[in-house]
Write an enzyme that holds these catalytic residues in place. Structure first.
Site, short mmCIF file in Angstrom:
data_model
loop_
_atom_site.label_atom_id
_atom_site.label_comp_id
_atom_site.label_asym_id
_atom_site.label_seq_id
_atom_site.Cartn_x
_atom_site.Cartn_y
_atom_site.Cartn_z
N HIS A 1 51.57 87.93 72.47
CA HIS A 1 50.44 87.43 73.26
C HIS A 1 50.77 86.06 73.87
O HIS A 1 51.93 85.66 73.90
CB HIS A 1 49.16 87.45 72.40
CG HIS A 1 49.03 88.72 71.62
ND1 HIS A 1 48.62 89.89 72.18
CD2 HIS A 1 49.34 89.02 70.32
CE1 HIS A 1 48.64 90.87 71.26
NE2 HIS A 1 49.09 90.36 70.13
N GLU B 1 54.08 92.84 61.91
CA GLU B 1 52.67 92.47 61.75
C GLU B 1 52.61 91.71 60.42
O GLU B 1 52.64 92.31 59.35
CB GLU B 1 51.78 93.72 61.72
CG GLU B 1 51.76 94.50 63.02
CD GLU B 1 50.85 93.88 64.10
OE1 GLU B 1 50.29 92.79 63.88
OE2 GLU B 1 50.71 94.52 65.17
#
Ligand SMILES: [Zn+2]
Length: 211
Positions: free
Chosen positions: A7, A175
């Site tokens: 991101h 993650e």
């Protein structure tokens, strides 16, 4: 090494750019990029990934490993996932590690390492990708449990992630934890927690590189 901090801090303010369709590496398209998740207290994923990636880079630099980032700061927009995914091959990287935090149901805890199920680099790269995933998984268990809500023993394989599908060097997304889970959020929100995660990520990379 390519490090891909997931991101970007400017994504939320520029939906026109980040929602534009780009190739997903599986014959379709998906949005250029996304805003990512956050903890319930509002600590954003893009800030987490940027901080951890810089910590990992410092540790790798100390060991003489050259690191290239997919983005230059935490205030920009994008780059798109296809551009990120192609960077490893473009710079001739030994491997690509994307850093993320998950935004799953609050009851789920732990980290998982994702590989592309499409084996975009062929069989040899797929084997190296699996080795990279296992090295990172084995290292990270020192600071964080494997996911209790996704994958098997901390490993997951998916065909929908452009940043992995378009990657022809050994490539994974990590993650690092579930930012919506209280225990994971506490770890990921603290500097000591991020340093501990970065140390284990760097150790996993060094193990993969045989250093
Ligand atoms: Zn993410």
């Amino acid at each position: 090494m390519v490090l891909d901090p997931g991101h970007n801090g400017g994504n939320a303010a520029d939906p026109g750019t980040i929602n534009a369709p780009v190739p997903d590496g599986a014959g379709g398209t998906k949005p250029c990029n996304t805003t990512g998740t956050s903890t319930d207290a509002g600590y954003p994923e893009h800030a987490f990934t940027w901080d951890v990636a810089n910590r990992v880079a410092d540790l790798l630099h100390d060991q003489g490993v050259q690191v290239v980032f997919t983005r230059a700061d935490d205030t920009g927009v994008g780059p798109c996932v296809d551009v990120r995914g192609e960077l490893g091959a473009r710079v001739g990287a030994a491997a690509f590690v994307g850093i993320h935090g998950d935004g799953a149901a609050p009851g789920g805890r732990g980290f998982h390492v994702i590989t592309s199920s499409l084996d975009p680099g062929g069989a040899e790269v797929a084997a190296a990708t699996q080795a990279l995933a296992v090295d990172l998984r084995d290292s990270l268990t020192a600071v964080e449990p494997v996911s209790d809500y996704l994958g098997t023993d901390g490993l997951d394989s998916r065909g929908d992630l452009a940043g992995l599908n378009l990657n022809t060097v050994p490539a994974v997304y990590v993650e690092c934890g579930n930012m919506r889970n209280a225990a994971d959020a506490a770890l990921m929100s603290s500097e000591a927690g991020r340093q501990a995660l970065a140390q284990q990520l760097a150790a996993g990379v060094l193990a993969f590189l045989g250093r």
